[in-house]
Design an enzyme around this catalytic site. Structure first.
Site, PDB file in Angstrom:
ATOM      1  CB  THR A   1      -0.818   0.080   1.003  1.00 59.45           C
ATOM      2  OG1 THR A   1      -0.166   0.360   2.409  1.00 59.45           O
ATOM      3  CG2 THR A   1      -1.570  -1.343   1.170  1.00 59.45           C
ATOM      4  N   GLY A   2       0.335   2.292  -0.494  1.00 58.46           N
ATOM      5  CA  GLY A   2       1.031   3.392  -0.738  1.00 58.46           C
ATOM      6  C   GLY A   2       2.312   3.265  -1.776  1.00 58.46           C
ATOM      7  CB  SER A  21       4.748   8.329  -4.108  1.00 61.81           C
ATOM      8  OG  SER A  21       5.776   9.233  -3.657  1.00 61.81           O
ATOM      9  N   GLY A  22       7.676   7.151  -3.592  1.00 65.25           N
ATOM     10  CA  GLY A  22       8.644   7.023  -2.453  1.00 65.25           C
ATOM     11  C   GLY A  22       8.923   5.617  -1.754  1.00 65.25           C
ATOM     12  CB  ILE A  23       9.252   3.922   1.424  1.00 63.82           C
ATOM     13  CG1 ILE A  23      10.106   4.769   2.016  1.00 63.82           C
ATOM     14  CG2 ILE A  23       9.282   2.526   2.001  1.00 63.82           C
ATOM     15  CD1 ILE A  23      10.161   5.355   3.452  1.00 63.82           C
ATOM     16  N   GLY A  24       7.051   3.010  -1.109  1.00 62.21           N
ATOM     17  CA  GLY A  24       6.181   2.039  -1.473  1.00 62.21           C
ATOM     18  C   GLY A  24       6.623   1.672  -2.844  1.00 62.21           C
ATOM     19  CB  SER A  36       8.140   6.900  11.852  1.00 60.69           C
ATOM     20  OG  SER A  36       9.251   7.842  11.695  1.00 60.69           O
ATOM     21  CE1 TYR A  81       4.115   9.902   9.691  1.00 55.64           C
ATOM     22  CE2 TYR A  81       6.189  10.228  11.029  1.00 55.64           C
ATOM     23  CZ  TYR A  81       5.433   9.840   9.977  1.00 55.64           C
ATOM     24  OH  TYR A  81       6.204   9.169   8.861  1.00 55.64           O
TER      25      TYR A  81
HETATM   26  P1  NAI Z   1       5.458   9.231   0.019  1.00 58.64           P
HETATM   27  O1  NAI Z   1       4.212  10.449   0.268  1.00 58.64           O
HETATM   28  O2  NAI Z   1       6.489   9.315  -1.060  1.00 58.64           O
HETATM   29  O3  NAI Z   1       4.489   7.982  -0.273  1.00 58.64           O
HETATM   30  C1  NAI Z   1       3.414   7.481   0.113  1.00 58.64           C
HETATM   31  C2  NAI Z   1       2.203   7.089  -0.738  1.00 58.64           C
HETATM   32  O4  NAI Z   1       1.091   6.768   0.258  1.00 58.64           O
HETATM   33  C3  NAI Z   1       1.910   8.024  -1.645  1.00 58.64           C
HETATM   34  O5  NAI Z   1       1.711   7.422  -2.978  1.00 58.64           O
HETATM   35  C4  NAI Z   1       0.297   8.499  -1.269  1.00 58.64           C
HETATM   36  O6  NAI Z   1      -0.673   8.727  -2.310  1.00 58.64           O
HETATM   37  C5  NAI Z   1       0.110   7.221  -0.699  1.00 58.64           C
HETATM   38  N1  NAI Z   1      -1.024   7.276   0.382  1.00 58.64           N
HETATM   39  C6  NAI Z   1      -1.408   8.351   1.159  1.00 58.64           C
HETATM   40  N2  NAI Z   1      -2.535   8.250   1.940  1.00 58.64           N
HETATM   41  C7  NAI Z   1      -3.075   7.089   1.315  1.00 58.64           C
HETATM   42  C8  NAI Z   1      -4.269   6.370   1.488  1.00 58.64           C
HETATM   43  N3  NAI Z   1      -5.231   6.904   2.449  1.00 58.64           N
HETATM   44  N4  NAI Z   1      -4.466   5.231   0.979  1.00 58.64           N
HETATM   45  C9  NAI Z   1      -3.587   4.771  -0.090  1.00 58.64           C
HETATM   46  N5  NAI Z   1      -2.493   5.484  -0.171  1.00 58.64           N
HETATM   47  C10 NAI Z   1      -2.163   6.538   0.452  1.00 58.64           C
HETATM   48  O7  NAI Z   1       5.848   8.920   1.226  1.00 58.64           O
HETATM   49  P2  NAI Z   1       6.911   8.046   1.830  1.00 58.64           P
HETATM   50  O8  NAI Z   1       7.896   8.864   2.404  1.00 58.64           O
HETATM   51  O9  NAI Z   1       7.263   6.979   0.779  1.00 58.64           O
HETATM   52  O10 NAI Z   1       6.217   7.140   3.058  1.00 58.64           O
HETATM   53  C11 NAI Z   1       5.880   5.980   2.935  1.00 58.64           C
HETATM   54  C12 NAI Z   1       5.599   5.495   4.345  1.00 58.64           C
HETATM   55  O11 NAI Z   1       7.072   5.514   5.135  1.00 58.64           O
HETATM   56  C13 NAI Z   1       4.615   6.423   5.416  1.00 58.64           C
HETATM   57  O12 NAI Z   1       4.140   5.514   6.147  1.00 58.64           O
HETATM   58  C14 NAI Z   1       5.656   7.304   6.165  1.00 58.64           C
HETATM   59  O13 NAI Z   1       5.033   7.616   7.283  1.00 58.64           O
HETATM   60  C15 NAI Z   1       6.594   6.363   6.383  1.00 58.64           C
HETATM   61  N6  NAI Z   1       7.970   7.169   6.638  1.00 58.64           N
HETATM   62  C16 NAI Z   1       8.516   7.782   5.911  1.00 58.64           C
HETATM   63  C17 NAI Z   1       9.875   8.686   6.106  1.00 58.64           C
HETATM   64  C18 NAI Z   1      10.579   9.474   5.260  1.00 58.64           C
HETATM   65  O14 NAI Z   1      11.512  10.409   5.730  1.00 58.64           O
HETATM   66  N7  NAI Z   1      10.265   9.758   4.029  1.00 58.64           N
HETATM   67  C19 NAI Z   1      10.378   8.195   7.696  1.00 58.64           C
HETATM   68  C20 NAI Z   1       9.732   7.398   8.644  1.00 58.64           C
HETATM   69  C21 NAI Z   1       8.543   6.911   8.007  1.00 58.64           C
END
Ligand code: NAI
Length: 247
Positions: free
Chosen positions: A13-14, A17-20, A140, A153
């Site tokens: 899920t997610g 983008s990014g980590i997903g 996190s 958060y």
């Molecule tokens: P990102 O914003 O690049 O990617 C997150 C993805 O989740 C996006 O594609 C977004 O559309 C999707 N998303 C958001 N709400 C959603 C929903 N209700 N239903 C389905 N998809 C949804 O963020 P990133 O950085 O890749 O974050 C991924 C995970 O890693 C998150 O849980 C974040 O809290 C966690 N995280 C990220 C850190 C960072 O420094 N980037 C640090 C620690 C944790």
């Protein structure tokens, strides 16, 4: 040599983008079919164009239980699915809001995605998860380290950490399902860049013992390990991937 996840079925899920996204790419590279779930069809289509046809897009908002139910119905009914071997419950949102300025709307929004979303993603996947399957949750370092302005958060991410402990008690012995957590530090993704900005991102990087912020692929490496049999004796654990920031 066969790939570590050859023949496996994964859900991320997610994943747009990014980590997903980095993790979905890695799981496909390791041999898995990956159902990628995210909010918007266009972003998912772009992800599929980057990952290839072993990524199957499903639009789902994890803050809505009805969407999560539909997500796993689609996985169950797909000829490439039918079960889930690896579940990466990763979708999350972040927002800074110092105590004194937290609105009820923000509280509900963050908890809906980060805590409720993770809980129901795992709950709705349960019928499809068999013995030997691996569930990985994204927490996190904020779950145990107080970062100014991030009480909401951080609390959602502490909930995620706690879920993994309890679900290990609930699911590991009885069902053979391993549940583990990856806790990233600063990882350069659209979320991080939007929250930190360029100047703050450099300041954060200078505080990381490894000397830089992390890359999404470095979290994907951890998830790929937790997804595979290489981590077969790891359950209920948290892997902190933060360049040493929160030690
Ligand atoms: P990102 O914003 O690049 O990617 C997150 C993805 O989740 C996006 O594609 C977004 O559309 C999707 N998303 C958001 N709400 C959603 C929903 N209700 N239903 C389905 N998809 C949804 O963020 P990133 O950085 O890749 O974050 C991924 C995970 O890693 C998150 O849980 C974040 O809290 C966690 N995280 C990220 C850190 C960072 O420094 N980037 C640090 C620690 C944790």
């Amino acid at each position: 040599m066969s790939k570590p996840l050859e023949g496996k079925v994964s859900v991320v899920t997610g994943a747009a983008s990014g980590i997903g996204l980095a993790t979905a790419k890695r799981l496909v590279k390791d041999g898995s079919i990956v159902f990628i779930a995210d909010l918007h069809e266009d972003a998912l289509a772009k992800a599929v164009s980057e990952i290839g046809s072993n990524a199957i897009p499903i639009v789902a908002d994890v803050s809505k239980v009805s969407d999560i139910k539909k997500l796993f119905e689609t996985v169950k009914d797909s000829p490439k699915g039918g079960r889930v071997d690896v579940l990466f419950a990763n979708a999350g949102i972040a927002a800074a809001a110092p105590i004194g300025s937290i609105s009820e709307e923000l509280y509900d929004r963050i908890f809906s995605v980060n805590a409720k979303g993770v809980l129901f993603t795992v709950q709705e996947a349960l019928p499809l998860l068999g013995k030997g399957s691996s569930v990985i949750l994204t927490s996190s370092i904020d779950n145990f380290k107080g970062l100014p302005g991030y009480s909401l958060y951080g609390a959602t991410k502490a909930a995620v950490r706690s879920f993994a402990r309890t679900w290990t008690a609930d699911l590991t012995k009885s069902r053979g399902i391993r549940v583990n957590v990856v806790s990233p530090g600063p990882i350069v993704t659209p979320m991080f860049e939007a929250g930190a900005g360029e100047v703050k991102a450099k300041i954060i990087a200078s505080q990381v013992p490894i000397g830089r912020n992390g890359r999404p692929e470095e979290i994907a490496n951890v998830v790929a390990f937790l997804a595979s049999d290489a981590s077969s004796f790891i359950a209920g654990a948290e892997i902190q991937a933060d360049g040493g920031l929160a030690q």
